[in-house]
Design a protein around this motif. Structure first.
Motif, PDB file in Angstrom:
ATOM      1  N   CYS A 170      -0.847  -1.692   7.381  1.00  7.49           N
ATOM      2  CA  CYS A 170      -1.166  -0.517   8.198  1.00  7.49           C
ATOM      3  C   CYS A 170      -1.549   0.682   7.345  1.00  7.49           C
ATOM      4  O   CYS A 170      -1.227   0.760   6.164  1.00  7.49           O
ATOM      5  CB  CYS A 170       0.010  -0.144   9.098  1.00  7.49           C
ATOM      6  SG  CYS A 170       1.378   0.652   8.234  1.00  7.49           S
ATOM      7  N   ALA A 171      -2.253   1.633   7.964  1.00  8.23           N
ATOM      8  CA  ALA A 171      -2.626   2.878   7.291  1.00  8.23           C
ATOM      9  C   ALA A 171      -2.926   3.916   8.357  1.00  8.23           C
ATOM     10  O   ALA A 171      -3.197   3.580   9.504  1.00  8.23           O
ATOM     11  CB  ALA A 171      -3.850   2.663   6.397  1.00  8.23           C
ATOM     12  N   GLU A 172      -2.860   5.185   7.959  1.00  7.72           N
ATOM     13  CA  GLU A 172      -3.173   6.274   8.885  1.00  7.72           C
ATOM     14  C   GLU A 172      -3.957   7.340   8.136  1.00  7.72           C
ATOM     15  O   GLU A 172      -4.164   7.260   6.931  1.00  7.72           O
ATOM     16  CB  GLU A 172      -1.885   6.857   9.485  1.00  7.72           C
ATOM     17  CG  GLU A 172      -1.131   5.854  10.343  1.00  7.72           C
ATOM     18  CD  GLU A 172       0.088   6.431  11.048  1.00  7.72           C
ATOM     19  OE1 GLU A 172       0.271   7.668  11.009  1.00  7.72           O
ATOM     20  OE2 GLU A 172       0.846   5.647  11.647  1.00  7.72           O
ATOM     21  N   GLY A 177      -1.966   3.215 -13.663  1.00  5.28           N
ATOM     22  CA  GLY A 177      -2.208   4.579 -13.756  1.00  5.28           C
ATOM     23  C   GLY A 177      -1.596   5.432 -12.749  1.00  5.28           C
ATOM     24  O   GLY A 177      -1.176   5.057 -11.730  1.00  5.28           O
ATOM     25  N   ALA A 178      -1.575   6.679 -13.117  1.00  3.89           N
ATOM     26  CA  ALA A 178      -0.957   7.602 -12.256  1.00  3.89           C
ATOM     27  C   ALA A 178      -1.317   7.413 -10.867  1.00  3.89           C
ATOM     28  O   ALA A 178      -0.550   7.520  -9.981  1.00  3.89           O
ATOM     29  CB  ALA A 178      -1.400   8.941 -12.643  1.00  3.89           C
ATOM     30  N   GLY A 179      -2.503   7.191 -10.675  1.00  2.00           N
ATOM     31  CA  GLY A 179      -2.881   7.110  -9.305  1.00  2.00           C
ATOM     32  C   GLY A 179      -2.034   6.182  -8.570  1.00  2.00           C
ATOM     33  O   GLY A 179      -1.750   6.363  -7.427  1.00  2.00           O
ATOM     34  N   ASP A 180      -1.682   5.135  -9.180  1.00  2.00           N
ATOM     35  CA  ASP A 180      -0.987   4.195  -8.399  1.00  2.00           C
ATOM     36  C   ASP A 180       0.102   4.770  -7.707  1.00  2.00           C
ATOM     37  O   ASP A 180       0.450   4.446  -6.649  1.00  2.00           O
ATOM     38  CB  ASP A 180      -0.287   3.219  -9.243  1.00  2.00           C
ATOM     39  CG  ASP A 180      -1.214   2.784 -10.145  1.00  2.00           C
ATOM     40  OD1 ASP A 180      -0.931   2.569 -11.227  1.00  2.00           O
ATOM     41  OD2 ASP A 180      -2.298   2.604  -9.694  1.00  2.00           O
ATOM     42  N   GLN A 181       0.688   5.550  -8.493  1.00  2.00           N
ATOM     43  CA  GLN A 181       1.846   5.988  -7.882  1.00  2.00           C
ATOM     44  C   GLN A 181       1.571   6.559  -6.628  1.00  2.00           C
ATOM     45  O   GLN A 181       2.326   6.628  -5.757  1.00  2.00           O
ATOM     46  CB  GLN A 181       2.452   7.081  -8.532  1.00  2.00           C
ATOM     47  CG  GLN A 181       1.944   7.456  -9.417  1.00  2.00           C
ATOM     48  CD  GLN A 181       1.736   7.911 -10.534  1.00  2.00           C
ATOM     49  OE1 GLN A 181       2.385   8.483 -11.045  1.00  2.00           O
ATOM     50  NE2 GLN A 181       0.840   7.747 -11.014  1.00  2.00           N
ATOM     51  N   ALA A 182       0.486   6.986  -6.566  1.00  2.00           N
ATOM     52  CA  ALA A 182       0.245   7.645  -5.439  1.00  2.00           C
ATOM     53  C   ALA A 182       0.856   6.997  -4.369  1.00  2.00           C
ATOM     54  O   ALA A 182       1.358   7.432  -3.534  1.00  2.00           O
ATOM     55  CB  ALA A 182      -1.134   7.647  -5.137  1.00  2.00           C
ATOM     56  N   GLY A 183       0.830   6.059  -4.165  1.00  6.05           N
ATOM     57  CA  GLY A 183       1.437   5.722  -2.980  1.00  6.05           C
ATOM     58  C   GLY A 183       2.797   5.407  -3.173  1.00  6.05           C
ATOM     59  O   GLY A 183       3.193   4.386  -3.362  1.00  6.05           O
ATOM     60  N   ARG A 185       0.848  -1.199   0.000  1.00  2.00           N
ATOM     61  CA  ARG A 185       0.000   0.000   0.000  1.00  2.00           C
ATOM     62  C   ARG A 185       0.883   1.248   0.000  1.00  2.00           C
ATOM     63  O   ARG A 185       1.859   1.339   0.727  1.00  2.00           O
ATOM     64  CB  ARG A 185      -0.890   0.040   1.252  1.00  2.00           C
ATOM     65  CG  ARG A 185      -1.727   1.313   1.318  1.00  2.00           C
ATOM     66  CD  ARG A 185      -2.299   1.558   2.698  1.00  2.00           C
ATOM     67  NE  ARG A 185      -1.301   1.655   3.735  1.00  2.00           N
ATOM     68  CZ  ARG A 185      -0.489   2.697   3.908  1.00  2.00           C
ATOM     69  NH1 ARG A 185      -0.549   3.735   3.081  1.00  2.00           N
ATOM     70  NH2 ARG A 185       0.396   2.705   4.893  1.00  2.00           N
ATOM     71  N   MET A 186       0.491   2.213  -0.858  1.00  2.00           N
ATOM     72  CA  MET A 186       1.215   3.480  -0.882  1.00  2.00           C
ATOM     73  C   MET A 186       0.265   4.570  -0.425  1.00  2.00           C
ATOM     74  O   MET A 186      -0.869   4.628  -0.863  1.00  2.00           O
ATOM     75  CB  MET A 186       1.700   3.779  -2.292  1.00  2.00           C
ATOM     76  CG  MET A 186       2.510   5.038  -2.372  1.00  2.00           C
ATOM     77  SD  MET A 186       4.014   4.923  -1.388  1.00  2.00           S
ATOM     78  CE  MET A 186       4.671   6.567  -1.528  1.00  2.00           C
ATOM     79  N   GLY A 187       0.717   5.435   0.459  1.00  2.00           N
ATOM     80  CA  GLY A 187      -0.134   6.510   0.949  1.00  2.00           C
ATOM     81  C   GLY A 187       0.655   7.770   1.192  1.00  2.00           C
ATOM     82  O   GLY A 187       1.857   7.732   1.441  1.00  2.00           O
ATOM     83  N   SER A 188      -0.006   8.901   1.121  1.00  2.00           N
ATOM     84  CA  SER A 188       0.671  10.182   1.269  1.00  2.00           C
ATOM     85  C   SER A 188       1.098  10.446   2.702  1.00  2.00           C
ATOM     86  O   SER A 188       1.961  11.264   2.974  1.00  2.00           O
ATOM     87  CB  SER A 188      -0.236  11.318   0.793  1.00  2.00           C
ATOM     88  OG  SER A 188      -1.409  11.397   1.566  1.00  2.00           O
ATOM     89  N   THR A 189       0.508   9.736   3.640  1.00  2.00           N
ATOM     90  CA  THR A 189       0.873   9.964   5.035  1.00  2.00           C
ATOM     91  C   THR A 189       1.974   9.032   5.491  1.00  2.00           C
ATOM     92  O   THR A 189       2.917   9.442   6.144  1.00  2.00           O
ATOM     93  CB  THR A 189      -0.343   9.732   5.943  1.00  2.00           C
ATOM     94  OG1 THR A 189      -1.343  10.663   5.618  1.00  2.00           O
ATOM     95  CG2 THR A 189       0.035   9.892   7.399  1.00  2.00           C
ATOM     96  N   THR A 190       1.839   7.778   5.174  1.00  2.00           N
ATOM     97  CA  THR A 190       2.773   6.788   5.727  1.00  2.00           C
ATOM     98  C   THR A 190       3.675   6.131   4.699  1.00  2.00           C
ATOM     99  O   THR A 190       4.493   5.287   5.049  1.00  2.00           O
ATOM    100  CB  THR A 190       1.984   5.687   6.460  1.00  2.00           C
ATOM    101  OG1 THR A 190       1.034   5.123   5.547  1.00  2.00           O
ATOM    102  CG2 THR A 190       1.248   6.266   7.658  1.00  2.00           C
ATOM    103  N   SER A 246      -6.316   7.552   2.828  1.00  2.00           N
ATOM    104  CA  SER A 246      -7.538   7.165   2.127  1.00  2.00           C
ATOM    105  C   SER A 246      -7.417   7.365   0.625  1.00  2.00           C
ATOM    106  O   SER A 246      -6.961   8.397   0.152  1.00  2.00           O
ATOM    107  CB  SER A 246      -8.730   7.991   2.619  1.00  2.00           C
ATOM    108  OG  SER A 246      -9.153   7.557   3.872  1.00  2.00           O
ATOM    109  N   GLY A 247      -7.863   6.364  -0.118  1.00  2.00           N
ATOM    110  CA  GLY A 247      -7.847   6.454  -1.572  1.00  2.00           C
ATOM    111  C   GLY A 247      -6.568   5.954  -2.188  1.00  2.00           C
ATOM    112  O   GLY A 247      -6.498   5.718  -3.392  1.00  2.00           O
ATOM    113  N   GLY A 248      -5.523   5.788  -1.380  1.00  2.00           N
ATOM    114  CA  GLY A 248      -4.224   5.367  -1.903  1.00  2.00           C
ATOM    115  C   GLY A 248      -4.236   3.963  -2.472  1.00  2.00           C
ATOM    116  O   GLY A 248      -5.145   3.174  -2.240  1.00  2.00           O
ATOM    117  N   SER A 249      -3.189   3.660  -3.240  1.00  2.00           N
ATOM    118  CA  SER A 249      -3.140   2.418  -4.002  1.00  2.00           C
ATOM    119  C   SER A 249      -2.698   1.188  -3.207  1.00  2.00           C
ATOM    120  O   SER A 249      -1.775   1.251  -2.415  1.00  2.00           O
ATOM    121  CB  SER A 249      -2.185   2.606  -5.193  1.00  2.00           C
ATOM    122  OG  SER A 249      -0.962   3.179  -4.768  1.00  2.00           O
ATOM    123  N   LEU A 250      -3.379   0.079  -3.465  1.00  2.00           N
ATOM    124  CA  LEU A 250      -3.007  -1.240  -2.941  1.00  2.00           C
ATOM    125  C   LEU A 250      -2.672  -2.076  -4.166  1.00  2.00           C
ATOM    126  O   LEU A 250      -3.483  -2.204  -5.083  1.00  2.00           O
ATOM    127  CB  LEU A 250      -4.175  -1.892  -2.189  1.00  2.00           C
ATOM    128  CG  LEU A 250      -3.856  -3.259  -1.554  1.00  2.00           C
ATOM    129  CD1 LEU A 250      -2.968  -3.077  -0.317  1.00  2.00           C
ATOM    130  CD2 LEU A 250      -5.143  -3.994  -1.176  1.00  2.00           C
TER     131      LEU A 250
END
Length: 492
Positions: free
Chosen positions: A327-329, A389-395, A285-290, A333-337
């Protein structure tokens, strides 16, 4: 507006462990993925191949199949059969699966879940089908006490110990507003922050991305920086109900939204397909917080009951989610798995706990979101087919496919430079710049959301985070989000 590339925010230093695990394995192959179907023993498979085989067997075996899971130790797909028919068993073994006979059929387990929905829909509860135990696993968070606990416990007992089990989670189910790259929206009560999931092409051919539905319900216009102008607008949003996903279209039709995920340190992973989750497989999982984290899928078809933010006495129930112990914080939300070999699996919804104590987390299946919105993975051009897609990167977690060291972390997908500007990620707007592993997860705040218990199979419901999710601006997990440095920013 000039042509632009979306960028992805890099996670904090904590993500390095997962990235180190992911990248060396990204190009690894496993023996037996394409073995002879007449072989007597089960095949050795990669998790993605096991998922494909599970889908094929579902069509082939029908009601005789009572779920399946991936045994990561033996690297085999294990299928549950309720039929003792030798022909059915032979078909499953011939296809390359390990077979075991179980008592409960999928229909019986689904009937038990319906009973739980009718009699035990209490905020802070969740349940999912666990093929490893052949039962429905029910989880209650720390808010379920007194009469509420008695109600849930008695309902589970009425189903029988061979059909359902109940476990307690130390955390509280909330939505996790961040994810991959940070995205922001200005609302009446301040700023809402979520994470971009995967870049896609909308049904009409326009560039877009997927994120959590509770983010799309909370705000309509999204930016790639906390104080920047909107660069994308919500087209469709589902939450609560049958899913937690939003389709957000870029305002600039020339936006390039590559199908890749930023894995940090200048590494990107190409997302090549959308795939269903398989219990037992390792996911990232990629997320902007963690940042980037990994774990295992623990349950499917999960139902999570979040405390409603708009109705103090109400419940926001979300169905059809994936349960994991990743884990997530807040702000995730919305980040890629995604999977190690480039499969887009889910969008972060919610859960309990954080990335220190662990917890349970839930994700919206990407395949269902694509089917409902009519979108396809990739940018419809050069990146089409790359699924994520780009989004993925998101995390930055971009865990998915083979990491491409030549790709620039920044371009990854996201909305604009969503890199998380302002969120404290430190990555600034990373727009294309090399990911900075030292960046702090900053805003991510929301510590308690991420999953304290996430480790467990129960994670399913926790996450959802009661109120947070609801899209109301603070879904982020209440004010944990504060991480961005702006007191008014809510992280989801």
């Amino acid at each position: 507006m000039p042509k632009r590339k979306a960028a992805i925010a890099v996670g904090g230093v904590a993500a390095l462990g997962a990235a180190a695990f992911l990248l060396p394995m990204a190009n690894a192959s496993q023996n037996g993925a394409s073995g002879d179907t007449s072989a007597a023993g089960p095949k050795v498979l990669k998790a993605s191949d096991a998922s494909d085989l599970a889908s094929q067997l579902q069509k082939l075996l029908g009601d005789a199949l009572a779920g399946s899971y991936y045994d990561s130790n033996s690297k085999q797909l294990v299928v549950n059969l309720v039929s003792g028919d030798n022909n059915v068993i032979l078909q499953a073994k011939k296809a390359g699966a390990a077979v075991r006979q179980v008592q409960n059929s999928t229909a019986e387990l689904q009937a038990a879940a319906k009973t739980l929905k009718a009699k035990a829909t209490v905020p802070g509860t969740a349940w999912a089908l666990d093929p490893r135990t052949n039962k429905v696993v029910v989880t209650a968070d720390s808010t379920v006490t007194g009469a509420k606990w008695d109600r849930v416990e008695s309902t589970v007992k009425s189903l029988g110990s061979n059909m359902a089990t109940l476990k307690k989670s130390a955390g509280k189910f909330t939505t996790k507003v961040s994810g991959g790259d940070a995205i922001f929206s200005q609302v009446q009560n301040g700023t809402v922050r979520c994470s971009l999931g995967f870049n896609v092409t909308a049904k009409d051919g326009s560039p877009a991305f997927l994120t959590a539905g509770h983010c799309g319900v909370a705000a309509k216009d999204w930016s790639d920086s906390e104080t920047g102008q909107p660069i994308a607008t919500v087209d469709q949003a589902t939450f609560p109900g049958n899913g937690d996903f939003s389709l957000v279209k870029y305002n600039d039709a020339q936006t390039q939204a590559p199908s890749e995920v930023n894995a940090g340190n200048g590494q990107t992973v190409q997302i090549t397909q959308a795939q269903d989750a398989t219990v037992g497989e390792t996911v990232f999982r990629m997320g902007s917080t963690t940042g980037l984290h990994n774990g295992q899928v623990t349950g499917l078809d999960a139902t999570v009951n979040f405390q409603s933010e708009t109705d103090p006495g109400g419940v926001d129930t979300v169905n059809g989610l994936i349960q994991t112990n990743v884990c997530a914080e807040a702000g995730d939300s919305g980040g890629s798995l995604f999977t190690q070999d480039g499969g887009a699996v889910g969008l972060t919804s919610g859960g309990s706990g954080d990335c220190t104590a662990g917890g349970e987390t839930f994700f919206q299946p990407v395949t269902a979101a694509l089917q409902a919105t009519g979108a396809t993975l990739g940018d419809g051009g050069a990146g089409a087919g790359a699924g994520a897609g780009a989004g993925d990167q998101a995390g930055g977690d971009a865990v998915g496919g083979s990491a491409d060291p030549s790709a620039s972390a920044g371009d990854q997908a996201g909305a604009g430079d969503q890199s998380g500007a302002g969120d404290g990620t430190g990555a600034g707007d990373q727009s294309g710049a090399t990911a900075d592993p030292s960046a702090t997860a900053g805003d991510q705040s929301g510590a308690d959301q991420s999953g304290a218990d996430q480790s467990g199979a129960d994670q399913s419901g926790n996450q959802s985070g009661s109120g947070d999710q609801s899209g109301n601006g603070d879904q982020s997990g209440s004010n944990n989000q504060s991480g961005n440095g702006s007191a008014g920013t809510e992280s989801h």
